[in-house]
Design a protein around this motif. Structure first.
Motif, short mmCIF file in Angstrom:
data_model
loop_
_atom_site.label_atom_id
_atom_site.label_comp_id
_atom_site.label_asym_id
_atom_site.label_seq_id
_atom_site.Cartn_x
_atom_site.Cartn_y
_atom_site.Cartn_z
N ASN A 123 76.55 88.72 7.03
CA ASN A 123 76.49 87.26 6.82
C ASN A 123 77.77 86.53 7.26
N ILE A 124 78.81 87.30 7.54
CA ILE A 124 80.09 86.69 7.96
C ILE A 124 80.09 86.60 9.48
N THR A 125 80.05 85.40 9.99
CA THR A 125 80.01 85.27 11.45
C THR A 125 81.41 85.30 12.05
N SER A 126 82.33 84.56 11.45
CA SER A 126 83.67 84.48 12.03
C SER A 126 84.70 84.13 10.96
N VAL A 127 85.80 84.89 10.99
CA VAL A 127 86.88 84.66 10.02
C VAL A 127 87.47 83.26 10.20
N THR A 128 87.69 82.88 11.47
CA THR A 128 88.33 81.58 11.72
C THR A 128 87.46 80.43 11.20
N GLU A 129 86.16 80.60 11.33
CA GLU A 129 85.25 79.55 10.86
C GLU A 129 85.41 79.35 9.34
N LEU A 130 85.48 80.47 8.60
CA LEU A 130 85.64 80.38 7.15
C LEU A 130 87.01 79.80 6.79
N LEU A 131 88.05 80.26 7.48
CA LEU A 131 89.40 79.73 7.22
C LEU A 131 89.45 78.24 7.51
N ASP A 132 88.75 77.83 8.58
CA ASP A 132 88.77 76.42 8.95
C ASP A 132 87.97 75.57 7.96
N ARG A 133 87.08 76.22 7.24
CA ARG A 133 86.35 75.50 6.19
C ARG A 133 87.16 75.45 4.91
N GLY A 134 88.40 75.97 4.99
CA GLY A 134 89.30 75.86 3.84
C GLY A 134 89.25 77.04 2.89
N TYR A 135 88.60 78.13 3.32
CA TYR A 135 88.53 79.32 2.46
C TYR A 135 89.92 79.89 2.23
N THR A 136 90.21 80.25 0.99
CA THR A 136 91.44 80.98 0.65
C THR A 136 91.15 82.47 0.80
N PRO A 137 92.19 83.32 0.83
CA PRO A 137 91.93 84.77 0.86
C PRO A 137 91.02 85.23 -0.29
N GLN A 138 91.22 84.65 -1.49
CA GLN A 138 90.36 85.02 -2.63
C GLN A 138 88.90 84.71 -2.32
N GLN A 139 88.67 83.52 -1.76
CA GLN A 139 87.29 83.12 -1.47
C GLN A 139 86.67 83.97 -0.36
N LEU A 140 87.51 84.37 0.59
CA LEU A 140 87.03 85.30 1.64
C LEU A 140 86.49 86.57 1.01
N LEU A 141 87.29 87.13 0.07
CA LEU A 141 86.88 88.38 -0.58
C LEU A 141 85.66 88.17 -1.47
N GLU A 142 85.59 87.00 -2.11
CA GLU A 142 84.41 86.71 -2.95
C GLU A 142 83.14 86.73 -2.11
N GLU A 143 83.25 86.20 -0.90
CA GLU A 143 82.10 86.17 0.01
C GLU A 143 81.77 87.58 0.52
#
Length: 291
Positions: free
Chosen positions: A197-217
């Motif tokens: 379900n994760i298409t791109s790290v940069t896309e999530l970071l650009d949506r304001g995801y923190t490292p914690q939120q990345l891991l939650e996803e």
């Protein structure tokens, strides 16, 4: 926002995970080396990985070196990190310009075909060294392959650097997720489903995801447990004294030639591009000291 790494476990210690935000670090590297956008992206990805892999090491004196040598126009990338997630690095050819590929910076084309080497100096007689081929030259996939083949740890690595129109760094970061040997089938299946379900790290970071939120996803439904947070930064420990050792290594004959030229010399640190000047008198002192 300061750069940092989040370290975590999940599924009752069947998984260990790292996620980082590294915009400041990558922008600092870009400023030091005046890198082109594609060189910034390549170096930034390896710096982000180096920071997380450095933070996996146990002892204060442990050092990690990541080296990519490819036949692409970048020539190669070198990154070193310590266990406190201080990292530094450089690309051989910082000015490389390549047309975009599928609307993205062509890191794979800039790196080319080649090898990834990982050297861990943990104070033993010999440093550990593992080497694998570059499978995609996009860096994240190459590290995933390295972990599986050289360290026998099934892993998933995601890395990204997003540039602004003015060529400064907009977002940078990534994750490393690793399965422990006792990971159960249902844990693996759930993780694989999440990763799809994760298409791109940069896309999530650009949506304001923190490292914690990345891991939650990434670890949704797997009982994520954040263990700690570690600051990370671009840091070079070069000094005039350290660079002097590099001058000594060229040999007395060469130093004498420099003295005979009667001009001061300038030596630049590979890792941070800082310039150190040595006068003729200082060069004479260096020869005296090296006797």
């Amino acid at each position: 926002m300061e750069d940092y790494i989040v370290r975590a476990t999940a599924a009752n210690n069947q998984i260990r995970a790292f996620a980082a935000t590294t915009r400041e670090m990558v922008e600092t590297a870009r400023e030091h080396h005046n890198t082109s956008p594609v060189a910034t992206a390549a170096l930034g990805r390896l710096l982000s990985a180096g920071a997380m892999m450095g933070s996996m090491m146990k002892n204060d004196t442990d050092m990690l070196t990541l080296q990519i040598r490819g036949d692409g126009p970048l020539g190669g990338i070198t990154v070193t990190a310590d266990s406190k997630a201080n990292v530094k690095g450089y690309v051989n050819n910082p000015d490389v310009l390549l047309p975009a590929k599928n609307g993205k910076l062509d890191v794979g084309g800039a790196v080319g075909i080649g090898l990834l080497q990982v050297i861990k100096d943990m104070g033993l007689k010999e440093p550990y060294s593992g080497q694998t081929i570059l499978v995609s030259s996009e860096i994240a996939e190459d590290l995933t392959y390295y972990f599986a083949n050289s360290e026998q740890v099934p892993s998933s690595v995601g890395l990204g650097v997003l540039m602004n129109k003015n060529n400064t760094v907009r977002r940078a970061g990534g994750f490393i997720i690793q399965l422990m040997p006792f990971a159960q089938e249902e844990t693996i299946a759930r993780l694989e489903e999440n990763l799809k379900n994760i298409t791109s790290v940069t896309e999530l970071l650009d949506r304001g995801y923190t490292p914690q939120q990345l891991l939650e996803e990434l670890l949704a439904g797997l009982d994520l447990e954040i263990t700690d947070t570690v600051p990370t930064r671009f840091y070079c420990n070069c000094s005039k004294e350290r660079v002097e050792k590099a001058i000594v290594s060229v040999g007395k004959k060469e130093i004498q030639k420099m003295i005979d030229d009667g001009e001061e010399i300038e030596v630049k640190c590979h890792f941070c591009n800082a310039a150190y000047k040595y006068s003729v008198d200082e060069l004479k002192e260096i020869i005296k000291r090296s006797k």
